[in-house]
Design a protein around this motif. Structure first.
Motif, PDB file in Angstrom:
ATOM      1  N   THR A 100       0.843  -1.208   0.000  1.00 40.72           N
ATOM      2  CA  THR A 100       0.000   0.000   0.000  1.00 40.72           C
ATOM      3  C   THR A 100       0.877   1.256   0.000  1.00 40.72           C
ATOM      4  OG1 THR A 100      -1.729   1.192   1.184  1.00 40.72           O
ATOM      5  CG2 THR A 100      -0.186  -0.069   2.533  1.00 40.72           C
ATOM      6  N   SER A 101       0.460   2.195  -0.856  1.00 39.23           N
ATOM      7  CA  SER A 101       1.137   3.515  -0.863  1.00 39.23           C
ATOM      8  C   SER A 101       0.447   4.411   0.171  1.00 39.23           C
ATOM      9  CB  SER A 101       1.040   4.132  -2.264  1.00 39.23           C
ATOM     10  OG  SER A 101       1.439   5.486  -2.229  1.00 39.23           O
ATOM     11  N   TYR A 102       1.219   5.066   1.029  1.00 35.99           N
ATOM     12  CA  TYR A 102       0.607   5.879   2.081  1.00 35.99           C
ATOM     13  C   TYR A 102       1.178   7.303   2.054  1.00 35.99           C
ATOM     14  CZ  TYR A 102       4.875   4.669   4.656  1.00 35.99           C
ATOM     15  OH  TYR A 102       6.167   4.489   5.037  1.00 35.99           O
ATOM     16  N   SER A 103       0.355   8.217   2.632  1.00 36.90           N
ATOM     17  CA  SER A 103       0.796   9.621   2.714  1.00 36.90           C
ATOM     18  C   SER A 103       0.061  10.299   3.867  1.00 36.90           C
ATOM     19  CB  SER A 103       0.506  10.359   1.401  1.00 36.90           C
ATOM     20  OG  SER A 103       0.848  11.736   1.523  1.00 36.90           O
ATOM     21  N   THR A 104       0.716  11.280   4.459  1.00 37.43           N
ATOM     22  CA  THR A 104       0.055  12.071   5.519  1.00 37.43           C
ATOM     23  C   THR A 104      -0.661  13.287   4.938  1.00 37.43           C
ATOM     24  OG1 THR A 104       2.082  13.321   5.872  1.00 37.43           O
ATOM     25  CG2 THR A 104       1.763  11.348   7.223  1.00 37.43           C
ATOM     26  N   SER A 105      -0.392  13.563   3.677  1.00 42.96           N
ATOM     27  CA  SER A 105      -0.980  14.751   3.025  1.00 42.96           C
ATOM     28  C   SER A 105      -1.984  14.326   1.978  1.00 42.96           C
ATOM     29  CB  SER A 105       0.122  15.601   2.377  1.00 42.96           C
ATOM     30  OG  SER A 105       1.095  16.004   3.325  1.00 42.96           O
ATOM     31  N   SER A 147      -6.220  -0.629   2.195  1.00 43.36           N
ATOM     32  CA  SER A 147      -6.182  -1.462   3.388  1.00 43.36           C
ATOM     33  C   SER A 147      -4.788  -1.425   3.973  1.00 43.36           C
ATOM     34  CB  SER A 147      -6.574  -2.902   3.049  1.00 43.36           C
ATOM     35  OG  SER A 147      -6.554  -3.697   4.194  1.00 43.36           O
ATOM     36  N   ARG A 148      -4.735  -1.473   5.333  1.00 44.42           N
ATOM     37  CA  ARG A 148      -3.432  -1.472   6.001  1.00 44.42           C
ATOM     38  C   ARG A 148      -3.531  -2.318   7.267  1.00 44.42           C
ATOM     39  NH1 ARG A 148       1.752  -1.942   5.834  1.00 44.42           N
ATOM     40  NH2 ARG A 148       2.971  -0.560   7.164  1.00 44.42           N
ATOM     41  N   ALA A 149      -2.477  -3.074   7.525  1.00 47.78           N
ATOM     42  CA  ALA A 149      -2.423  -3.859   8.766  1.00 47.78           C
ATOM     43  C   ALA A 149      -2.083  -2.922   9.922  1.00 47.78           C
ATOM     44  CB  ALA A 149      -1.392  -4.980   8.631  1.00 47.78           C
ATOM     45  N   ASN A 150      -3.045  -2.001  10.231  1.00 47.99           N
ATOM     46  CA  ASN A 150      -2.825  -0.961  11.231  1.00 47.99           C
ATOM     47  C   ASN A 150      -4.207  -0.495  11.698  1.00 47.99           C
ATOM     48  OD1 ASN A 150      -1.632   0.941  12.865  1.00 47.99           O
ATOM     49  ND2 ASN A 150      -0.214   1.676  11.287  1.00 47.99           N
ATOM     50  N   THR A 151      -4.260   0.427  12.651  1.00 44.16           N
ATOM     51  CA  THR A 151      -5.538   0.926  13.158  1.00 44.16           C
ATOM     52  C   THR A 151      -5.536   2.444  13.197  1.00 44.16           C
ATOM     53  OG1 THR A 151      -4.789   0.773  15.441  1.00 44.16           O
ATOM     54  CG2 THR A 151      -5.926  -1.142  14.543  1.00 44.16           C
ATOM     55  N   GLY A 152      -6.747   3.013  13.228  1.00 47.09           N
ATOM     56  CA  GLY A 152      -6.904   4.444  13.454  1.00 47.09           C
ATOM     57  C   GLY A 152      -6.942   5.308  12.218  1.00 47.09           C
ATOM     58  N   ASN A 153      -7.151   4.748  11.018  1.00 51.80           N
ATOM     59  CA  ASN A 153      -7.101   5.546   9.798  1.00 51.80           C
ATOM     60  C   ASN A 153      -8.249   5.184   8.863  1.00 51.80           C
ATOM     61  OD1 ASN A 153      -4.393   6.992  10.063  1.00 51.80           O
ATOM     62  ND2 ASN A 153      -3.819   4.827  10.386  1.00 51.80           N
ATOM     63  N   SER A 154      -8.669   6.184   8.109  1.00 51.25           N
ATOM     64  CA  SER A 154      -9.609   6.006   7.006  1.00 51.25           C
ATOM     65  C   SER A 154      -9.123   6.843   5.843  1.00 51.25           C
ATOM     66  CB  SER A 154     -11.025   6.431   7.403  1.00 51.25           C
ATOM     67  OG  SER A 154     -11.524   5.629   8.435  1.00 51.25           O
ATOM     68  N   THR A 155      -9.579   6.502   4.636  1.00 54.49           N
ATOM     69  CA  THR A 155      -9.192   7.248   3.433  1.00 54.49           C
ATOM     70  C   THR A 155     -10.445   7.739   2.739  1.00 54.49           C
ATOM     71  OG1 THR A 155      -7.188   5.943   3.173  1.00 54.49           O
ATOM     72  CG2 THR A 155      -7.963   7.130   1.235  1.00 54.49           C
ATOM     73  N   GLN A 156     -10.413   9.021   2.312  1.00 55.32           N
ATOM     74  CA  GLN A 156     -11.521   9.629   1.560  1.00 55.32           C
ATOM     75  C   GLN A 156     -11.115   9.752   0.104  1.00 55.32           C
ATOM     76  OE1 GLN A 156     -12.164  13.394   3.557  1.00 55.32           O
ATOM     77  NE2 GLN A 156     -13.697  12.487   4.965  1.00 55.32           N
ATOM     78  N   PHE A 157     -12.015   9.236  -0.779  1.00 58.27           N
ATOM     79  CA  PHE A 157     -11.822   9.362  -2.221  1.00 58.27           C
ATOM     80  C   PHE A 157     -12.860  10.364  -2.734  1.00 58.27           C
ATOM     81  CE2 PHE A 157      -8.889   5.880  -3.013  1.00 58.27           C
ATOM     82  CZ  PHE A 157      -9.019   5.106  -1.863  1.00 58.27           C
ATOM     83  N   THR A 158     -12.428  11.364  -3.563  1.00 57.54           N
ATOM     84  CA  THR A 158     -13.347  12.382  -4.088  1.00 57.54           C
ATOM     85  C   THR A 158     -13.168  12.472  -5.600  1.00 57.54           C
ATOM     86  OG1 THR A 158     -13.231  13.647  -2.030  1.00 57.54           O
ATOM     87  CG2 THR A 158     -14.089  14.787  -3.987  1.00 57.54           C
ATOM     88  N   ILE A 159     -14.321  12.313  -6.345  1.00 57.61           N
ATOM     89  CA  ILE A 159     -14.322  12.495  -7.791  1.00 57.61           C
ATOM     90  C   ILE A 159     -15.505  13.396  -8.137  1.00 57.61           C
ATOM     91  CG2 ILE A 159     -14.512  11.378 -10.049  1.00 57.61           C
ATOM     92  CD1 ILE A 159     -13.405   8.852  -8.843  1.00 57.61           C
ATOM     93  N   ASN A 160     -15.218  14.454  -8.842  1.00 62.97           N
ATOM     94  CA  ASN A 160     -16.278  15.382  -9.283  1.00 62.97           C
ATOM     95  C   ASN A 160     -17.151  15.814  -8.115  1.00 62.97           C
ATOM     96  OD1 ASN A 160     -15.332  15.142 -11.913  1.00 62.97           O
ATOM     97  ND2 ASN A 160     -16.760  13.449 -12.384  1.00 62.97           N
ATOM     98  N   GLY A 161     -16.523  16.048  -6.949  1.00 63.86           N
ATOM     99  CA  GLY A 161     -17.254  16.536  -5.795  1.00 63.86           C
ATOM    100  C   GLY A 161     -17.938  15.450  -4.990  1.00 63.86           C
ATOM    101  N   VAL A 162     -17.885  14.204  -5.434  1.00 66.92           N
ATOM    102  CA  VAL A 162     -18.522  13.104  -4.683  1.00 66.92           C
ATOM    103  C   VAL A 162     -17.442  12.411  -3.863  1.00 66.92           C
ATOM    104  CG1 VAL A 162     -19.786  10.948  -4.815  1.00 66.92           C
ATOM    105  CG2 VAL A 162     -20.269  12.789  -6.458  1.00 66.92           C
ATOM    106  N   TYR A 213      -2.922   8.710   8.148  1.00 67.53           N
ATOM    107  CA  TYR A 213      -2.511   8.394   6.779  1.00 67.53           C
ATOM    108  C   TYR A 213      -3.732   8.178   5.888  1.00 67.53           C
ATOM    109  CZ  TYR A 213       1.987   7.260   8.975  1.00 67.53           C
ATOM    110  OH  TYR A 213       3.142   7.297   9.691  1.00 67.53           O
ATOM    111  N   ASN A 214      -3.513   8.459   4.568  1.00 67.16           N
ATOM    112  CA  ASN A 214      -4.418   7.936   3.552  1.00 67.16           C
ATOM    113  C   ASN A 214      -3.663   6.841   2.790  1.00 67.16           C
ATOM    114  OD1 ASN A 214      -3.278   9.034   0.905  1.00 67.16           O
ATOM    115  ND2 ASN A 214      -3.549  10.982   2.043  1.00 67.16           N
ATOM    116  N   TYR A 215      -4.429   5.836   2.275  1.00 71.04           N
ATOM    117  CA  TYR A 215      -3.801   4.661   1.649  1.00 71.04           C
ATOM    118  C   TYR A 215      -4.393   4.402   0.281  1.00 71.04           C
ATOM    119  CZ  TYR A 215      -2.149   3.531   6.363  1.00 71.04           C
ATOM    120  OH  TYR A 215      -1.552   3.563   7.591  1.00 71.04           O
ATOM    121  N   LEU A 216      -3.556   3.832  -0.581  1.00 77.29           N
ATOM    122  CA  LEU A 216      -4.032   3.340  -1.880  1.00 77.29           C
ATOM    123  C   LEU A 216      -3.257   2.068  -2.208  1.00 77.29           C
ATOM    124  CD1 LEU A 216      -5.802   3.655  -4.389  1.00 77.29           C
ATOM    125  CD2 LEU A 216      -3.927   4.964  -5.449  1.00 77.29           C
ATOM    126  N   ASN A 217      -4.004   0.938  -2.323  1.00 79.90           N
ATOM    127  CA  ASN A 217      -3.376  -0.357  -2.656  1.00 79.90           C
ATOM    128  C   ASN A 217      -3.455  -0.642  -4.153  1.00 79.90           C
ATOM    129  OD1 ASN A 217      -4.277  -0.345   0.135  1.00 79.90           O
ATOM    130  ND2 ASN A 217      -3.477  -2.450   0.232  1.00 79.90           N
TER     131      ASN A 217
END
Length: 816
Positions: free
Chosen positions: A622-627, A649-664, A700-704
């Motif tokens: 998984t690629s991760y970033s704080t920004s 997905s990450r083998a860790n706790t306490g994070n979620s990732t938001q995906f936004t396309i065209n305002g959704v 973090y945000n994640y992208l696998n």
């Protein structure tokens, strides 16, 4: 009483070391003179009635048997009383005379030890007095037995034993002997001497007279060997002394004649056995000779046997006897030498019928039965007995087993298809043999028709107009398939079959519609089997939907299955990574690529991290970033619609990732996420690209990885309605979630809405052929079912779901 029914004088003799003459019974092992002596008796009474004469024994052999028994008793110093013979009505007049002669010999031989069982019991003609007869002509009645008892008691045996004085031994020097020179030696024996009330303790031989030139010394042996005798008369005296000093004497005369003409020796040859139809034999007198001259004449005569015979000259040395019939012939040879002396010999010619071999009736069987029992028990021999059997295979297949070839009813087994012939050779008791054969036909097992298998039904989509069909899965359980024949049964047009008689072939020139083609297979027994295959030809679409599947990873352990694009992500703040053009999952090239604005790093979730919903290929790295960062997908077709699935997905706790396309914006919890993905549907590119913003909830945000589905419009209205109806589903608010897709063995279907009722799920191949169908009842808003699809082959399929009037279709991809 050691007597048994029908006993004769042979049965009472000592059984050890005694071999009776031919056709005479052996001593009884339990009832004999030796057995009697083991009881340590004071006296023995021998009472043999009339069985010996009735059995045809001669008087001399009966007397000899009595002497043998007496000698054994004498050696044990046990006195013996002997009863006379008894009368018997069933004898011939001659035999009754023999009985009376034996009676008189008993009086003479045994004197005061003879007991009269004849007088009064017998009439003058030797038959039983009716007063003493039981009526069977053989046995006396109780009155007769009482008379025997009185006469036995009158002997006062015990008194005799108490009052007896020593009796002289009986010397027996043997019979007088006549010799003719050059024979000049012989042996004299005293073994026939005996002592009736004791035993002989000493022997002495003396010569009383002889020619003056012959010398002899006294001998104390029981037998003496005389050698060097010359012509003249000799008289030798034998003296025997018993254990109490009594003496007995006997003399024997030996006459030695001077050498004179010697008689010839006739030799009629060995006895012969022949078997009809052979009916002639050559006699042979070649072995006859004259020791002191020559044989001057031969004369053959038949002395017994059947009347039918011919001889080609009875004065020949080797005449031929012919025209013989079944029976035994006895021919006598008389030879005469030059001194007119003669000699005789006989030869026996036994003419037998050959035995008749019968190997049984011919037989047959059908495999898998492969054994049977041969039967030679109906073989026969009219003038003897069958003594030997021998079975042999004379023709037929090499494979077989026989249990025992030397018995009358062996079992043959392990037979195979073919015709066997077995020969039976029998042998009779005279060495004659005969043959017969039996035929065993083994038929192959009843033929089973072959099973034709034209293969699974197929679907193709124009412009493809050719299919390959293969009948190699056809089979024949009991033979081999020798021919294949493909033919068209129905269809919208006449197709072209390249090689109709080949096991596999191509079918060309297909047009839109449904075809049926038949495969006919024929086996090596001309039996046939048929099967049909359906070929569905779909209309040509303007284009097809395709998937681009991408996983992000750190540059090691790339995924090699499922046609995923392995995108190596550079790490570092404000460092973007641009991919090369991706490939579709059908391995065709695309113009699509992507840019990730930056990545703080690439984390490894571990080789065992994975689950049933998200594709396993994208869950390890998984690629991760704080920004907040962006993912731009480029090279898209503005005329097409696109669906995108994002995996985080990450083998860790306490994070979620938001995906936004065209305002959704859509959010996924990434903590050990194995089940949830973010899905956008029917996206329209702008300037050939779609931009996605990734933000964090937590640290973090994640992208696998992600899957991009390129959705093309089809030219066929029917295909548009039936295969891609997500618009209808959206209007009906029936939005299913099918995960993972692609899959390995099973997918999970989740449907969360207010609809309740029957659900029908069907799985089609891309040609429209129905492969599987599932029926469920939805009773609550939240509905979840696992569909096991492990039996499908690797490839692309269509899943169609109906709920009420709504229809939803999604393309499924099986990875392996």
């Amino acid at each position: 009483n050691l007597g048994v029914p029908s006993v004769t004088s042979y049965e009472i003799l000592r059984p050890t070391g005694y071999i009776p003459p031919a056709n005479r019974p052996a001593p009884d092992t339990l009832h004999n003179i030796s057995k009697a002596l083991k009881y340590r008796p004071d006296a023995i009474v021998i009472n043999l009635p009339s069985n010996d004469i009735a059995m045809g024994y001669s008087q001399q052999e009966i007397k000899d048997n009595y002497e043998k028994a007496m000698a054994i008793a004498d050696s044990a110093q046990i006195p013996v009383w002997v009863t006379t013979t008894q009368p018997r009505n069933t004898l011939s007049p001659t035999e009754r005379t023999y009985q009376m002669q034996l009676r008189d010999w008993t009086y003479q031989r045994f004197g005061n030890k003879a007991i009269d069982f004849w007088t009064t019991v017998a009439n003058a003609d030797g038959m039983i007095n009716p007063l003493y007869s039981t009526g069977d002509g053989v046995h006396v009645n109780n009155a007769g037995h009482y008379l025997f008892y009185l006469r036995l008691m009158a002997e006062r045996m015990l008194d005799s034993l108490c009052l007896r004085k020593n009796l002289k031994p009986v010397a027996n020097a043997g019979n007088d002997v006549v010799l003719t020179l050059p024979q000049d030696s012989l042996q004299l024996s005293a073994t026939d001497s005996y002592d009736s009330d004791g035993n002989i303790a000493a022997y002495s031989w003396t010569m009383i007279s002889s020619p003056p030139q012959f010398l002899f010394s006294i001998s104390t042996s029981s037998s003496i060997k005389l050698k060097g005798l010359i012509a003249g008369t000799y008289l030798f005296e034998l003296t025997v002394i018993d254990n109490l000093g009594a003496i007995g004497k006997d003399t024997v005369k030996v006459t030695v004649n001077p050498l004179g003409p010697q008689s010839p020796i006739a030799n009629a040859g060995a006895d012969k056995i022949i078997h009809l139809p052979s009916n002639s034999v050559q006699l042979n007198a070649n072995s006859s000779y004259d020791p002191d001259g020559t044989i001057v004449s031969y004369l053959w005569n038949k002395i017994s046997g059947p009347a039918s015979f011919l001889i080609n000259g009875n004065t020949l040395v080797n005449p031929v006897i012919s025209n013989l019939v079944n029976g035994t012939y006895l021919f006598e040879l008389i030879v005469t030498d030059n001194d007119a002396l003669t000699s005789k010999d006989t030869v026996s010619i036994k003419v037998n019928n050959l035995p008749v071999a019968n190997a049984g009736n011919d037989n047959s069987m059908t495999l898998p039965v492969n054994f049977l029992q041969l039967d030679g028990t109906n073989s026969s021999d009219v003038d003897g007995t069958v003594t030997g059997f021998e079975w042999n295979k004379v023709s037929g297949p090499s494979q077989f087993l026989i249990s025992n070839s030397s018995v009358s009813k062996p079992t043959v087994s392990n037979l195979v298809q073919g015709i066997y012939q077995f020969e039976l050779v029998i042998t009779d008791n005279d060495g004659g043999s005969a043959k017969d054969t039996v035929t065993i036909t083994v038929y192959r097992a009843l033929n089973k028709a072959p099973l034709a298998n034209a293969g699974l039904d197929q679907s193709i989509t124009l412009p493809i107009s050719t299919v390959s069909v293969n009948g190699s899965s056809s089979s024949d359980s009991d033979g081999t398939i020798v021919s294949y024949q493909w033919s068209q049964v129905s269809g919208p047009s006449l197709a072209s079959i390249n090689s109709p008689s080949s096991i596999s072939t191509q079918i060309n020139n297909l047009v839109q519609g449904i075809y049926l083609f038949e495969l006919k297979v024929t086996d090596d027994s001309s039996a046939a089997g048929k099967d049909t295959i359906k070929i569905t030809v779909l209309p040509q679409p303007t284009s097809v939907s395709k998937n681009v599947r991408v996983n992000l990873y750190g540059g090691t352990n790339p995924y090699t299955t499922g046609n995923w694009n392995n995108w190596v992500i550079a790490t570092g703040e404000r460092t973007n990574t641009t991919s090369s053009n991706f490939i579709y999952d059908d391995v065709s090239a695309s113009t699509i690529n992507a840019i990730l604005s930056f990545s703080s790093g690439v984390g490894d979730n571990g080789a065992s991290f994975g689950g049933a919903m998200c594709p396993p290929q994208v869950l390890r790295y998984t690629s991760y970033s704080t920004s907040t960062r962006t993912l731009t997908i480029k090279g898209l077709n503005n005329a097409f619609k696109y669906d995108i699935e994002f995996y985080a997905s990450r083998a860790n706790t306490g994070n979620s990732t938001q995906f936004t396309i065209n305002g959704v914006t859509k959010t996924v919890v990434t903590d050990n996420n194995l089940a949830n993905k973010v899905v956008y549907t029917d996206l329209t590119p702008t300037n050939g690209q779609i931009t996605i913003t990734l933000a964090r909830v937590g640290t973090y945000n994640y992208l696998n990885g992600f899957t991009l589905t390129e959705k093309a419009q089809l030219s066929s209205p029917m295909m548009s309605r039936e295969l891609f109806t997500s618009q209808i589903m959206a209007e009906s608010k029936v939005v299913p979630n099918i995960f993972p897709n692609p899959y390995y063995s099973q997918v999970e279907l989740n449907l969360n809405n207010s609809f309740k009722g029957n659900l029908s799920i069907q799985i089609f191949d891309l040609g429209g052929k129905l492969l599987k169908q599932f029926e469920f009842v939805k009773t609550s808003e939240n509905f979840s079912k696992v569909l096991v699809l492990s039996d499908l082959k690797k490839g692309n399929y269509i899943l169609k779901m109906r709920s009420g009037k709504a229809v939803y279709t999604e393309k499924l991809v099986k990875i392996k």
